[in-house]
Design an enzyme around this catalytic site. Structure first.
Site, PDB file in Angstrom:
ATOM      1  N   GLU A  10      -3.529   5.424  12.333  1.00 30.43           N
ATOM      2  CA  GLU A  10      -2.631   5.772  11.225  1.00 30.43           C
ATOM      3  C   GLU A  10      -3.401   5.890   9.922  1.00 30.43           C
ATOM      4  O   GLU A  10      -4.285   5.072   9.653  1.00 30.43           O
ATOM      5  CB  GLU A  10      -1.558   4.674  11.123  1.00 30.43           C
ATOM      6  CG  GLU A  10      -0.560   4.839   9.982  1.00 30.43           C
ATOM      7  CD  GLU A  10       0.453   3.696   9.977  1.00 30.43           C
ATOM      8  OE1 GLU A  10       0.711   3.102  11.049  1.00 30.43           O
ATOM      9  OE2 GLU A  10       0.984   3.378   8.893  1.00 30.43           O
ATOM     10  N   GLU A  28       1.923  -9.550   7.042  1.00 30.17           N
ATOM     11  CA  GLU A  28       2.742  -9.115   8.175  1.00 30.17           C
ATOM     12  C   GLU A  28       2.646 -10.068   9.360  1.00 30.17           C
ATOM     13  O   GLU A  28       2.979  -9.718  10.489  1.00 30.17           O
ATOM     14  CB  GLU A  28       2.370  -7.678   8.572  1.00 30.17           C
ATOM     15  CG  GLU A  28       2.658  -6.699   7.420  1.00 30.17           C
ATOM     16  CD  GLU A  28       2.534  -5.233   7.795  1.00 30.17           C
ATOM     17  OE1 GLU A  28       2.027  -4.927   8.888  1.00 30.17           O
ATOM     18  OE2 GLU A  28       2.956  -4.396   6.975  1.00 30.17           O
ATOM     19  N   GLU A  85      -4.482  -2.828   9.286  1.00 34.03           N
ATOM     20  CA  GLU A  85      -3.736  -3.359  10.433  1.00 34.03           C
ATOM     21  C   GLU A  85      -4.468  -3.112  11.742  1.00 34.03           C
ATOM     22  O   GLU A  85      -4.818  -1.965  12.048  1.00 34.03           O
ATOM     23  CB  GLU A  85      -2.342  -2.707  10.505  1.00 34.03           C
ATOM     24  CG  GLU A  85      -1.562  -2.920   9.220  1.00 34.03           C
ATOM     25  CD  GLU A  85      -0.258  -2.130   9.149  1.00 34.03           C
ATOM     26  OE1 GLU A  85       0.250  -1.708  10.212  1.00 34.03           O
ATOM     27  OE2 GLU A  85       0.233  -1.937   8.029  1.00 34.03           O
ATOM     28  N   ASP A 121      -4.084   0.870  11.634  1.00 32.22           N
ATOM     29  CA  ASP A 121      -3.645   1.538  10.405  1.00 32.22           C
ATOM     30  C   ASP A 121      -4.717   1.280   9.361  1.00 32.22           C
ATOM     31  O   ASP A 121      -4.855   0.158   8.867  1.00 32.22           O
ATOM     32  CB  ASP A 121      -2.286   1.014   9.927  1.00 32.22           C
ATOM     33  CG  ASP A 121      -1.825   1.697   8.637  1.00 32.22           C
ATOM     34  OD1 ASP A 121      -2.501   2.664   8.199  1.00 32.22           O
ATOM     35  OD2 ASP A 121      -0.800   1.278   8.076  1.00 32.22           O
ATOM     36  N   LYS A 168       6.925  -0.250  14.622  1.00 35.30           N
ATOM     37  CA  LYS A 168       5.926  -1.244  14.224  1.00 35.30           C
ATOM     38  C   LYS A 168       6.600  -2.153  13.210  1.00 35.30           C
ATOM     39  O   LYS A 168       7.150  -1.699  12.215  1.00 35.30           O
ATOM     40  CB  LYS A 168       4.621  -0.611  13.715  1.00 35.30           C
ATOM     41  CG  LYS A 168       4.576  -0.105  12.311  1.00 35.30           C
ATOM     42  CD  LYS A 168       3.114   0.095  11.846  1.00 35.30           C
ATOM     43  CE  LYS A 168       3.056   0.317  10.352  1.00 35.30           C
ATOM     44  NZ  LYS A 168       1.691   0.436   9.835  1.00 35.30           N
ATOM     45  N   LYS A 222       9.595   5.209   7.484  1.00 35.59           N
ATOM     46  CA  LYS A 222      10.010   4.067   6.673  1.00 35.59           C
ATOM     47  C   LYS A 222      11.173   4.527   5.797  1.00 35.59           C
ATOM     48  O   LYS A 222      10.964   5.316   4.852  1.00 35.59           O
ATOM     49  CB  LYS A 222       8.861   3.630   5.765  1.00 35.59           C
ATOM     50  CG  LYS A 222       7.656   3.039   6.495  1.00 35.59           C
ATOM     51  CD  LYS A 222       6.470   2.986   5.529  1.00 35.59           C
ATOM     52  CE  LYS A 222       5.355   2.076   6.013  1.00 35.59           C
ATOM     53  NZ  LYS A 222       4.129   2.234   5.194  1.00 35.59           N
ATOM     54  N   HIS A 254       8.669  -1.150   9.464  1.00 38.78           N
ATOM     55  CA  HIS A 254       8.969  -2.103   8.392  1.00 38.78           C
ATOM     56  C   HIS A 254       8.088  -1.799   7.180  1.00 38.78           C
ATOM     57  O   HIS A 254       7.288  -0.854   7.202  1.00 38.78           O
ATOM     58  CB  HIS A 254       8.698  -3.529   8.886  1.00 38.78           C
ATOM     59  CG  HIS A 254       7.242  -3.786   9.165  1.00 38.78           C
ATOM     60  ND1 HIS A 254       6.697  -5.042   9.246  1.00 38.78           N
ATOM     61  CD2 HIS A 254       6.195  -2.920   9.379  1.00 38.78           C
ATOM     62  CE1 HIS A 254       5.405  -4.947   9.483  1.00 38.78           C
ATOM     63  NE2 HIS A 254       5.074  -3.677   9.572  1.00 38.78           N
ATOM     64  N   HIS A 274      -3.058  -6.316   2.576  1.00 36.59           N
ATOM     65  CA  HIS A 274      -2.113  -7.304   3.100  1.00 36.59           C
ATOM     66  C   HIS A 274      -2.732  -8.673   3.312  1.00 36.59           C
ATOM     67  O   HIS A 274      -2.080  -9.580   3.824  1.00 36.59           O
ATOM     68  CB  HIS A 274      -1.523  -6.833   4.433  1.00 36.59           C
ATOM     69  CG  HIS A 274      -0.675  -5.603   4.299  1.00 36.59           C
ATOM     70  ND1 HIS A 274      -0.267  -4.861   5.375  1.00 36.59           N
ATOM     71  CD2 HIS A 274      -0.156  -4.996   3.203  1.00 36.59           C
ATOM     72  CE1 HIS A 274       0.464  -3.831   4.939  1.00 36.59           C
ATOM     73  NE2 HIS A 274       0.531  -3.897   3.636  1.00 36.59           N
ATOM     74  N   ASP A 309       1.385   8.314   7.578  1.00 37.51           N
ATOM     75  CA  ASP A 309       2.292   7.405   6.859  1.00 37.51           C
ATOM     76  C   ASP A 309       2.334   7.837   5.390  1.00 37.51           C
ATOM     77  O   ASP A 309       3.227   8.575   4.973  1.00 37.51           O
ATOM     78  CB  ASP A 309       1.802   5.960   7.038  1.00 37.51           C
ATOM     79  CG  ASP A 309       2.528   4.964   6.150  1.00 37.51           C
ATOM     80  OD1 ASP A 309       3.572   5.309   5.586  1.00 37.51           O
ATOM     81  OD2 ASP A 309       2.043   3.803   6.005  1.00 37.51           O
ATOM     82  N   SER A 369       0.870  -1.192   0.000  1.00 39.19           N
ATOM     83  CA  SER A 369       0.000   0.000   0.000  1.00 39.19           C
ATOM     84  C   SER A 369       0.897   1.228   0.000  1.00 39.19           C
ATOM     85  O   SER A 369       0.951   1.989   0.954  1.00 39.19           O
ATOM     86  CB  SER A 369      -0.920  -0.013   1.220  1.00 39.19           C
ATOM     87  OG  SER A 369      -0.172   0.010   2.415  1.00 39.19           O
TER      88      SER A 369
HETATM   89  P1  PGA Z   1       3.062  -1.237   3.206  1.00 40.08           P
HETATM   90  O1  PGA Z   1       2.201  -1.244   4.534  1.00 40.08           O
HETATM   91  O2  PGA Z   1       4.459  -1.614   3.552  1.00 40.08           O
HETATM   92  O3  PGA Z   1       2.364  -2.253   2.342  1.00 40.08           O
HETATM   93  O4  PGA Z   1       2.966   0.162   2.645  1.00 40.08           O
HETATM   94  C1  PGA Z   1       2.653  -0.750   5.759  1.00 40.08           C
HETATM   95  C2  PGA Z   1       1.882   0.468   6.213  1.00 40.08           C
HETATM   96  O5  PGA Z   1       0.985   0.958   5.494  1.00 40.08           O
HETATM   97  O6  PGA Z   1       2.149   0.985   7.281  1.00 40.08           O
HETATM   98 ZN    ZN Z   2       0.519   2.656   7.036  1.00 39.23          ZN
END
Ligand code: PGA
Ligand code: ZN
Length: 419
Positions: free
Chosen positions: A282, A202, A161, A239, A385, A334, A362, A152, A309, A40
């Site tokens: 999130e 995940e 999430e 999230d 996370k 990230k 991650h 996911h 994010d 995503s």
């Molecule tokens: P992604 O998901 O690594 O698939 O972007 C993680 C997140 O959205 O926090």
């Molecule tokens: Zn996210």
């Protein structure tokens, strides 16, 4: 000084190619890193370079690897790995684009991290210590993703999430103990109810459930069944990854099909946060909606961590824009969204200077690389996370943090949600 650079194509936890890179210094020290990849992804992220064409569904990284060994090796050879800014700037100059699309953010980040690890190794220091010095002794409070949905998982949940946060833990090792206990108790509850215990990208369970309220109730039951108090020992973080839901001027849940206006979606989150022990939310809205984020932060920000994010994509310029309007009170960090270690560190310090919390993270496609564990401690982020406490591409980060906690001994502390 850097005297050798190499790279190769390896594979991530979703069977997709990714970049591994090695840096060697004249003193003999070496560093190696592998980069993760999201599903995503935000529209404003730095660009991974993928081969396209037939092999690996177009996801090959042989061109990125050839840039590691070619243009980037040339830019780095002879530079002092101690000077991370100079290393990263040399690669940005060699690439020459805003989005790092010419040589690839995947190629650049792999070398940025490998160079830092080589510099740390040359001093015989662990990476967190090299980055943060003796002051780096805060272990991050983990947000563990034990129920997967969205992009996911193949189930019917639209929220990506559902995480547990061991807010009552005193030490990182205790936070892990609490997290794994709840993971097992959730697995037991699902089995008892005849629901699927298959997992998502995940490592969290990915059953079909009637809705978000039922998912939240299930998490609270799992917390209680493990002998803990929801909201006191362990709280909940979500999230939504709502950028994935955008449709026209509003939103439509991709799995359930339900439409929301931006106002209705904000109301929805306020309702959920009022009824459940949710401490962190999130990407509750789309990646362009700074004003909607700001309004939600004004309403909920006093008691809920509002995390950007896809909104900030670890980009100091976008975070600055958000800070100006009060768009959130926390930033997800990230490294591969921005593509260098020094820009990642800049985002974390910008957050800190402005009272925003920082959460190292991650990606949904991961490897056995544990750099983000060291980054969380070295940059004193306070939170991390990195998925469920299951599946080794997730657990290796938690295991690395257990080792760091042991190494720090009595100096180790645990990050908190509050400021
Ligand atoms: P992604 O998901 O690594 O698939 O972007 C993680 C997140 O959205 O926090
Ligand atoms: Zn996210």
């Amino acid at each position: 000084a850097i005297c050798g650079v190499s790279g190769r194509q390896v594979f991530d936890s979703r069977a997709n190619p990714t970049v591994a890179a090695q840096v060697r210094l004249r003193c003999g020290a070496t560093g190696e890193a592998m980069v993760p990849s999201g599903a995503s992804t935000g529209a404003f992220e730095a660009r991974e370079l993928r081969d396209g064409g037939e092999p690996f569904g177009g996801k090959g990284v042989t061109r990125a690897v050839s840039h590691v060994k070619g243009a980037l090796a040339q830019a780095l050879t002879g530079l002092d790995a101690d000077d991370q800014l100079a290393v990263d700037r040399a690669m940005l100059d060699a690439d020459g684009t805003e989005s790092k699309s010419r040589l690839g953010a995947n190629a650049i980040l792999a070398l940025s991290l490998a160079s830092a690890k080589a510099a740390a190794a040359a001093r015989e220091l662990p990476l967190y210590r090299w980055l943060g010095g003796a002051a780096a002794c805060t272990l991050p409070l983990p947000m563990m993703n034990i129920l997967n949905g969205g992009a996911h998982a193949g189930n019917n949940l639209d929220v990506q999430e559902f995480m547990i946060v061991p807010v009552g833990a005193k030490r990182f090792s205790q936070a892990m103990e609490m997290g794994v206990a709840v993971y097992h108790s959730l697995g037991r509850l699902l089995r008892e109810r005849g629901l699927s215990t298959a997992v998502g990208d995940e490592g969290g369970f990915a059953p079909d459930l009637p809705g978000d309220e039922e998912a939240l109730a299930l998490l609270c039951q799992a917390i209680e069944a493990a002998g803990y108090r929801p909201g006191q020992d362990l709280s909940i973080a979500l999230d939504a990854a709502a950028s994935e839901w955008s449709q026209g001027d509003g939103y439509r849940l991709p799995k359930r099909g339900q439409p929301f206006t931006p106002g209705e979606l904000a109301e929805y989150w306020c309702g959920l946060c009022g009824r459940w022990p949710i401490v962190s939310l999130e990407d509750p809205l789309g990646e362009n909606d700074f004003a909607g984020f700001a309004a939600l932060t004004a309403r909920l920000g006093g008691r809920v961590q509002i995390v950007g994010d896809d909104l900030f994509v670890t980009n100091p310029a976008r975070l600055r824009q958000g800070i100006e309007v009060g768009a959130a009170n926390a930033v997800l960090v990230k490294p591969n969204q921005i593509g260098t270690l020094s820009e990642t560190a800049e985002t974390v310090s910008l957050a800190r200077q402005n009272g925003y919390r920082a959460i190292l993270s991650h990606r949904s496609g991961e490897t056995e690389d544990t750099s983000i564990a060291d980054l969380a401690v070295g940059l004193s982020a306070g939170q991390i996370k990195t998925g469920a406490p299951a599946r080794s591409e997730r657990v290796c980060k938690y295991n690395r943090l257990l080792a760091i906690e042991e190494e720090l001994g009595r100096r180790a502390t645990l990050g908190r949600l509050g400021r």
